[in-house]
Design an enzyme around this catalytic site. Structure first.
Site, mmCIF file in Angstrom:
data_model
loop_
_atom_site.group_PDB
_atom_site.id
_atom_site.type_symbol
_atom_site.label_atom_id
_atom_site.label_comp_id
_atom_site.label_asym_id
_atom_site.label_seq_id
_atom_site.Cartn_x
_atom_site.Cartn_y
_atom_site.Cartn_z
ATOM 1 N N SER A 76 -34.709 -9.883 -6.033
ATOM 2 C CA SER A 76 -35.059 -8.664 -6.745
ATOM 3 C C SER A 76 -34.154 -7.483 -6.422
ATOM 4 C CB SER A 76 -36.524 -8.295 -6.487
ATOM 5 O OG SER A 76 -36.766 -8.235 -5.098
ATOM 6 N N HIS A 129 -35.681 -3.378 -2.217
ATOM 7 C CA HIS A 129 -35.597 -2.807 -3.559
ATOM 8 C C HIS A 129 -34.748 -1.543 -3.581
ATOM 9 C CE1 HIS A 129 -39.587 -5.028 -4.431
ATOM 10 N NE2 HIS A 129 -38.566 -5.728 -4.847
#
Length: 272
Positions: free
Chosen positions: A173, A217
Site C-alpha cells: 500500500s 502510508h
C-alpha cells in the site's frame, strides 16, 4: 489498501496476526481470495500490461506459498526500523510483496491495478517498472527514516499509538499511495492536488482502522511527492529504462542469418 503492521524485536519478530508464521495454504483461502480471483477473471489476465501482471503475481505467489521452499515467513521480510538498522536491508523491498491476510491482498491488488494499468499504458513497461522500483526503494527508506525520527522524538501517547514506530509492516500500500500521487499528477498536472487527495485518504483509513501502519502510508505519499518534484531523479531513472529498452530491442532484432560469402550479420543500430 491497508498495510498490516506487526510488533517486532531485534532478533525475532512476533507477528501480531491471527495466522501462524508458516500458514497452511488451505487456511488462507477465504472470501478475500474468492473476491480477488473473481476480479482478476473479470478483468482478464490477458488484458493486463506485462509489468502490472508481474507485480500482481509477485504478491500472490508468496501469500499462497506457490513455491513454498522459496517463500519466507512474514517475520523474515517485514519492515521495521530496528531490523533494517541491524543490517537486514532486503526488507526495504521484500516487505512490499507480502501480505498478512487475503483481504489485505485483495484490497491492495484492486487498488494497484487501477493505478498501474493507467501508468504503464502512459509510460510504457520499461519506464513503469523503473519508476515503480524507485518508488519501492523510496517508500522503504522513508518508512525507516520516519520510524527512527518517531522513536527518538515522538512522546508516548496517542500519536505513538497511531504511528507505531516499533511495529513491523508488510504490504504494497505504500507503493500504491505513491503511484496514486503520480497518477493524479499526470491526470491533473498538479502535484499538490494529488497529495491532497492522498492525505484525505490516509486520514480516513486511519480513523477507520488505527491499527494500520501510519508510517508506511505516510512514506508512500512522501515518496510519490518526491518523485513528481525531483525531475533529475525522473530523468536518471527514465534514462536507465530507455537504455535497457534499447538494448533489449537491439538484441531481439539481431537475428543471425547464414551467408554464403562468410560475412557476419551486423546488429541493427539504435539511437539512445
Amino acid at each position: 489498501r491497508d498495510r498490516v503492521s506487526t510488533q517486532s524485536t531485534w532478533e525475532n519478530v512476533n507477528l501480531n496476526l491471527k495466522l501462524p508464521m508458516r500458514r497452511n495454504t488451505s487456511n488462507k483461502v477465504g472470501l478475500g481470495s474468492l473476491l480477488l480471483f473473481q476480479q482478476l477473471a473479470n478483468v482478464g489476465i490477458g488484458n493486463l500490461p506485462p509489468v502490472t501482471l508481474g507485480i500482481v503475481v509477485l504478491c500472490i505467489v508468496p501469500y499462497y506459498d506457490v513455491f513454498e521452499p522459496l517463500v519466507l515467513p512474514l517475520g523474515a521480510v517485514c519492515l521495521a526500523p530496528s531490523l533494517v538498522r541491524s543490517g537486514s536491508y532486503i526488507r526495504l523491498i521484500s516487505a512490499h510483496f507480502y501480505h498478512g491476510n487475503d483481504y489485505h491482498l485483495y484490497y491492495n491488488m484492486m487498488s494497484f491495478l487501477s493505478k498501474a494499468t493507467y501508468l504503464e499504458g502512459r509510460l510504457g513497461s520499461f519506464r513503469f517498472i523503473a519508476m515503480t522500483s524507485a518508488l519501492a526503494v523510496l517508500c522503504g527508506v522513508l518508512h525507516v527514516l520516519l520510524g527512527e525520527v518517531a522513536l527518538l522524538y515522538l512522546p508516548r501517547g496517542l500519536l505513538w499509538q497511531l504511528a507505531r514506530p516499533d511495529a513491523c509492516a508488510v504490504g504494497l500500500s505504500g507503493v500504491i499511495l505513491a503511484l496514486k500521487v503520480v497518477r493524479t499528477y499526470y491526470q491533473e498536472g498538479w502535484a499538490d492536488l494529488g497529495t491532497m487527495f492522498s492525505w484525505s485518504e490516509l486520514l480516513i483509513m486511519h480513523l477507520l482502522n488505527p491499527s494500520l501502519s501510519l508510517l508506511g502510508h505516510l512514506a508512500g505519499i512522501l515518496a510519490g511527492f518526491a518523485w513528481v518534484k525531483l525531475e533529475p531523479l525522473q530523468a536518471i531513472v527514465f534514462r536507465l529504462a530507455d537504455r535497457a529498452s534499447s538494448q533489449i530491442i537491439s538484441t531481439r532484432r539481431f537475428v543471425p542469418r547464414a551467408a554464403a560469402s562468410g560475412h557476419r550479420p551486423r546488429p541493427s543500430r539504435h539511437v539512445y
